[in-house]
Structure formats: C-alpha cells, structure tokens
Design a protein around this motif. Structure first.
Motif, mmCIF file in Angstrom:
data_model
loop_
_atom_site.group_PDB
_atom_site.id
_atom_site.type_symbol
_atom_site.label_atom_id
_atom_site.label_comp_id
_atom_site.label_asym_id
_atom_site.label_seq_id
_atom_site.Cartn_x
_atom_site.Cartn_y
_atom_site.Cartn_z
ATOM 1 N N CYS A 141 8.682 13.303 -24.617
ATOM 2 C CA CYS A 141 8.745 12.817 -26.001
ATOM 3 C C CYS A 141 7.408 12.205 -26.412
ATOM 4 C CB CYS A 141 9.823 11.739 -26.127
ATOM 5 S SG CYS A 141 11.446 12.271 -25.578
ATOM 6 N N ASP A 142 7.142 12.238 -27.693
ATOM 7 C CA ASP A 142 5.932 11.608 -28.213
ATOM 8 C C ASP A 142 6.025 10.088 -28.145
ATOM 9 O OD1 ASP A 142 4.771 14.059 -28.827
ATOM 10 O OD2 ASP A 142 5.655 14.082 -30.831
ATOM 11 N N VAL A 143 7.219 9.557 -28.352
ATOM 12 C CA VAL A 143 7.425 8.109 -28.409
ATOM 13 C C VAL A 143 8.730 7.756 -27.709
ATOM 14 C CG1 VAL A 143 7.813 6.138 -29.935
ATOM 15 C CG2 VAL A 143 6.210 7.921 -30.616
ATOM 16 N N VAL A 144 8.716 6.672 -26.940
ATOM 17 C CA VAL A 144 9.924 6.107 -26.341
ATOM 18 C C VAL A 144 10.093 4.717 -26.938
ATOM 19 C CG1 VAL A 144 11.050 5.349 -24.210
ATOM 20 C CG2 VAL A 144 9.582 7.384 -24.202
ATOM 21 N N VAL A 145 11.249 4.483 -27.541
ATOM 22 C CA VAL A 145 11.522 3.203 -28.195
ATOM 23 C C VAL A 145 12.777 2.606 -27.588
ATOM 24 C CG1 VAL A 145 12.055 2.070 -30.386
ATOM 25 C CG2 VAL A 145 10.491 4.005 -30.357
ATOM 26 N N TYR A 146 12.697 1.358 -27.181
ATOM 27 C CA TYR A 146 13.865 0.655 -26.652
ATOM 28 C C TYR A 146 14.476 -0.183 -27.757
ATOM 29 C CZ TYR A 146 12.504 2.050 -21.995
ATOM 30 O OH TYR A 146 12.201 2.787 -20.886
ATOM 31 N N LEU A 147 15.788 -0.056 -27.919
ATOM 32 C CA LEU A 147 16.527 -0.802 -28.928
ATOM 33 C C LEU A 147 17.474 -1.778 -28.260
ATOM 34 C CD1 LEU A 147 17.494 2.222 -31.217
ATOM 35 C CD2 LEU A 147 15.487 0.738 -31.398
ATOM 36 N N ASP A 148 17.669 -2.935 -28.899
ATOM 37 C CA ASP A 148 18.646 -3.883 -28.376
ATOM 38 C C ASP A 148 20.018 -3.575 -28.973
ATOM 39 O OD1 ASP A 148 18.679 -4.971 -30.957
ATOM 40 O OD2 ASP A 148 17.449 -6.710 -30.408
ATOM 41 N N SER A 149 20.985 -4.401 -28.694
ATOM 42 C CA SER A 149 22.356 -4.144 -29.154
ATOM 43 C C SER A 149 22.498 -4.261 -30.670
ATOM 44 C CB SER A 149 23.330 -5.100 -28.464
ATOM 45 O OG SER A 149 22.978 -6.436 -28.752
ATOM 46 N N ASP A 150 21.515 -4.855 -31.335
ATOM 47 C CA ASP A 150 21.518 -4.955 -32.798
ATOM 48 C C ASP A 150 20.696 -3.844 -33.449
ATOM 49 O OD1 ASP A 150 23.111 -7.281 -32.866
ATOM 50 O OD2 ASP A 150 21.346 -8.518 -32.449
ATOM 51 N N ILE A 151 20.317 -2.848 -32.657
ATOM 52 C CA ILE A 151 19.517 -1.704 -33.094
ATOM 53 C C ILE A 151 18.161 -2.160 -33.639
ATOM 54 C CG2 ILE A 151 19.550 0.519 -34.291
ATOM 55 C CD1 ILE A 151 22.552 0.194 -34.636
ATOM 56 N N ARG A 152 17.603 -3.158 -32.970
ATOM 57 C CA ARG A 152 16.254 -3.635 -33.274
ATOM 58 C C ARG A 152 15.340 -3.209 -32.139
ATOM 59 N NH1 ARG A 152 15.721 -6.834 -37.421
ATOM 60 N NH2 ARG A 152 17.549 -7.772 -38.368
ATOM 61 N N ILE A 153 14.093 -2.960 -32.472
ATOM 62 C CA ILE A 153 13.115 -2.577 -31.453
ATOM 63 C C ILE A 153 12.919 -3.766 -30.528
ATOM 64 C CG2 ILE A 153 10.738 -1.840 -31.058
ATOM 65 C CD1 ILE A 153 10.886 -0.465 -33.845
ATOM 66 N N ALA A 162 -0.488 -3.561 -34.562
ATOM 67 C CA ALA A 162 -0.228 -3.258 -33.151
ATOM 68 C C ALA A 162 1.252 -2.978 -32.957
ATOM 69 C CB ALA A 162 -0.654 -4.442 -32.279
ATOM 70 N N GLY A 163 1.568 -2.282 -31.888
ATOM 71 C CA GLY A 163 2.961 -1.967 -31.585
ATOM 72 C C GLY A 163 3.816 -3.197 -31.415
ATOM 73 N N SER A 164 3.203 -4.315 -30.998
ATOM 74 C CA SER A 164 3.977 -5.543 -30.802
ATOM 75 C C SER A 164 4.531 -6.054 -32.130
ATOM 76 C CB SER A 164 3.123 -6.615 -30.134
ATOM 77 O OG SER A 164 1.993 -6.912 -30.924
ATOM 78 N N ALA A 165 3.896 -5.688 -33.242
ATOM 79 C CA ALA A 165 4.387 -6.125 -34.550
ATOM 80 C C ALA A 165 5.715 -5.453 -34.896
ATOM 81 C CB ALA A 165 3.352 -5.834 -35.625
ATOM 82 N N LEU A 166 6.015 -4.334 -34.256
ATOM 83 C CA LEU A 166 7.276 -3.642 -34.517
ATOM 84 C C LEU A 166 8.443 -4.257 -33.750
ATOM 85 C CD1 LEU A 166 6.069 0.085 -34.434
ATOM 86 C CD2 LEU A 166 6.524 -1.338 -36.439
ATOM 87 N N ALA A 167 8.160 -4.997 -32.690
ATOM 88 C CA ALA A 167 9.218 -5.616 -31.895
ATOM 89 C C ALA A 167 10.026 -6.561 -32.781
ATOM 90 C CB ALA A 167 8.628 -6.365 -30.709
ATOM 91 N N GLY A 168 11.343 -6.413 -32.726
ATOM 92 C CA GLY A 168 12.236 -7.224 -33.536
ATOM 93 C C GLY A 168 12.622 -6.578 -34.857
ATOM 94 N N LEU A 169 11.915 -5.538 -35.243
ATOM 95 C CA LEU A 169 12.204 -4.830 -36.489
ATOM 96 C C LEU A 169 13.464 -3.982 -36.332
ATOM 97 C CD1 LEU A 169 11.105 -4.053 -39.368
ATOM 98 C CD2 LEU A 169 10.022 -2.109 -38.237
ATOM 99 N N ALA A 170 14.324 -3.987 -37.338
ATOM 100 C CA ALA A 170 15.504 -3.122 -37.318
ATOM 101 C C ALA A 170 15.029 -1.672 -37.366
ATOM 102 C CB ALA A 170 16.412 -3.428 -38.501
ATOM 103 N N PHE A 171 15.436 -0.885 -36.392
ATOM 104 C CA PHE A 171 14.980 0.499 -36.280
ATOM 105 C C PHE A 171 15.298 1.306 -37.539
ATOM 106 C CE2 PHE A 171 15.388 4.902 -34.640
ATOM 107 C CZ PHE A 171 14.077 5.063 -34.194
ATOM 108 N N VAL A 172 16.451 1.039 -38.143
ATOM 109 C CA VAL A 172 16.840 1.804 -39.331
ATOM 110 C C VAL A 172 15.913 1.544 -40.516
ATOM 111 C CG1 VAL A 172 19.263 2.083 -38.673
ATOM 112 C CG2 VAL A 172 18.572 0.106 -40.028
ATOM 113 N N GLU A 173 15.165 0.449 -40.496
ATOM 114 C CA GLU A 173 14.224 0.168 -41.581
ATOM 115 C C GLU A 173 13.069 1.159 -41.588
ATOM 116 O OE1 GLU A 173 14.808 -1.886 -44.090
ATOM 117 O OE2 GLU A 173 16.725 -2.231 -43.097
#
Length: 93
Positions: free
Chosen positions: A17-29, A45-56
């Motif tokens: 895959c081009d990208v692997v993203v881990y999501l928590d139980s709230d579907i946040r990165i 930076a990629g760290s800025a995406l941590a905590g963001l709701a993936f669906v956003e």
C-alpha cells in the motif's frame, strides 16, 4: 508474539500500500502518518494528522458509507493490532 506479528503485518502492508494508517476505536488517526500527509499534499507533518477524525479527510458522499462499513464489521475485529485485524481492514476482508 503479538508485537512481531504486528510488525510483520505493518511491513507487509507498507510493501503493498502507498499509506498505512492506524485508527483508534473512535476512527481517529492514532499515530503520525507522514506518508498520508504527503499523499494529501498537506504541508504539515504527519504528526499533525494524529487525533484527526479519519472521515474528515473523505468527501461528504463517502463518510456515511465508510462509517456504516466499519460499524458492520466492528464485531468481527479485535481492538488490537493483530495481523488478522490489520490485514482485514486493509484488504477489505
């Protein structure tokens, strides 16, 4: 061990895959994802995406379909990063 199988799954996915993203139980990165940030042409930076709701990160038309798919499969997945859970999500299994 679980750590080894998790690392194995991660390495396998990174090769396929081009990208692997881990999501928590709230579907946040749940972890920094510099490859995702790069793919989305984000200057942060990629760290800025941590905590963001993936669906956003999705078009509005896809948010409900994605959420429904996850809810349908939630009972099948464990909340750890076992090979089965990670590969099941990545491969749509």
């Amino acid at each position: 061990s679980d750590v080894c199988s998790s690392d194995l799954a991660h390495n396998l996915l990174r090769g396929m895959c081009d990208v692997v993203v881990y999501l928590d139980s709230d579907i946040r990165i749940s972890e920094p994802s510099p490859r995702l940030a790069h793919m989305l042409l984000r200057s942060t930076a990629g760290s800025a995406l941590a905590g963001l709701a993936f669906v956003e990160l999705m078009p509005n038309a896809e948010k409900d379909r994605f959420t429904a798919c996850l809810q349908q499969r939630a009972s099948e997945w464990t909340h750890d990063r076992s090979c089965e859970a990670v590969l099941g999500l990545a491969l749509g299994g």
